[in-house]
Design a protein around this motif. Structure first.
Motif, short mmCIF file in Angstrom:
data_model
loop_
_atom_site.label_atom_id
_atom_site.label_comp_id
_atom_site.label_asym_id
_atom_site.label_seq_id
_atom_site.Cartn_x
_atom_site.Cartn_y
_atom_site.Cartn_z
N UNK A 1 69.26 67.94 55.43
CA UNK A 1 70.12 68.85 55.02
C UNK A 1 70.16 68.43 53.56
N UNK A 2 69.74 68.95 52.65
CA UNK A 2 69.75 68.83 51.08
C UNK A 2 70.94 69.41 50.21
N UNK A 3 71.76 68.41 49.78
CA UNK A 3 72.70 68.88 48.63
C UNK A 3 72.12 68.60 47.44
N UNK A 4 72.89 68.54 46.24
CA UNK A 4 72.39 68.42 44.89
C UNK A 4 71.93 66.89 44.81
N UNK A 5 72.88 66.03 45.15
CA UNK A 5 72.47 64.71 45.11
C UNK A 5 72.46 63.86 46.55
N UNK A 6 72.94 64.67 47.33
CA UNK A 6 73.26 64.08 48.80
C UNK A 6 72.19 64.68 49.79
N UNK B 1 73.07 54.99 52.21
CA UNK B 1 72.41 54.27 51.28
C UNK B 1 72.30 54.92 49.94
N UNK B 2 72.69 54.22 48.86
CA UNK B 2 72.57 55.07 47.60
C UNK B 2 71.40 54.64 46.82
N UNK B 3 70.79 55.37 46.13
CA UNK B 3 69.40 55.19 45.36
C UNK B 3 69.60 55.61 44.04
N UNK B 4 69.27 54.82 43.07
CA UNK B 4 69.38 55.27 41.68
C UNK B 4 68.01 55.28 40.97
N UNK B 5 67.83 56.47 40.74
CA UNK B 5 66.49 56.76 39.65
C UNK B 5 66.70 56.94 38.37
N UNK B 6 66.03 55.93 37.64
CA UNK B 6 66.22 56.13 36.10
C UNK B 6 64.95 56.52 35.58
N UNK C 1 68.86 60.08 38.27
CA UNK C 1 70.26 60.28 38.73
C UNK C 1 70.47 59.29 40.00
N UNK C 2 71.90 59.50 40.40
CA UNK C 2 72.06 58.95 41.66
C UNK C 2 72.40 59.72 42.97
N UNK C 3 71.39 59.23 43.93
CA UNK C 3 71.28 60.01 45.10
C UNK C 3 71.84 59.29 46.36
N UNK C 4 72.40 60.11 47.19
CA UNK C 4 73.11 59.09 48.49
C UNK C 4 72.40 59.88 49.52
N UNK C 5 71.81 59.14 50.53
CA UNK C 5 71.14 59.20 51.50
C UNK C 5 71.99 58.97 52.96
N UNK C 6 72.26 59.88 53.85
CA UNK C 6 73.25 59.62 54.82
C UNK C 6 72.53 59.80 56.12
N UNK C 7 72.06 58.53 56.85
CA UNK C 7 71.22 58.58 58.12
C UNK C 7 72.13 58.83 59.32
#
Length: 77
Positions: free
Chosen positions: A17-22, A72-77, A56-62
């Motif tokens: 389930x995709x949110x803007x950054x989650x 888990x938080x992933x930062x993409x630069x 951006x900063x993305x949050x994955x909720x397993x």
């Protein structure tokens, strides 16, 4: 991703389930009651591909079996 499943079940897919950054991720399994000899648990690993090209900063909720999330938080630069 490593998860625990019943020996009666086989991996089917990752449901997201995709949110803007989650992104909430759930492991989906197919259960075959005829394959159940006993209630053994099996530890299994599958790759989860996360591809983003926008910085951006993305949050994955397993989702865990108890309904809580491993985050888990992933930062993409």
């Amino acid at each position: 991703m490593t998860y625990l499943r019943s020996s009666c079940a086989t991996f089917s897919e990752f449901s997201t389930i995709n949110g803007t950054s989650t992104q909430n991720v759930t492991v989906m399994v197919d259960v075959d009651p005829c394959a159940c000899v006993n209630e053994e648990s099996v530890t299994e690993s599958k790759n989860f591909d996360f591809n983003r090209t926008t910085a951006g900063t993305y949050v994955l909720n397993f989702k865990k079996a108890d309904g809580t999330f491993l985050t888990h938080t992933i930062v993409v630069s």
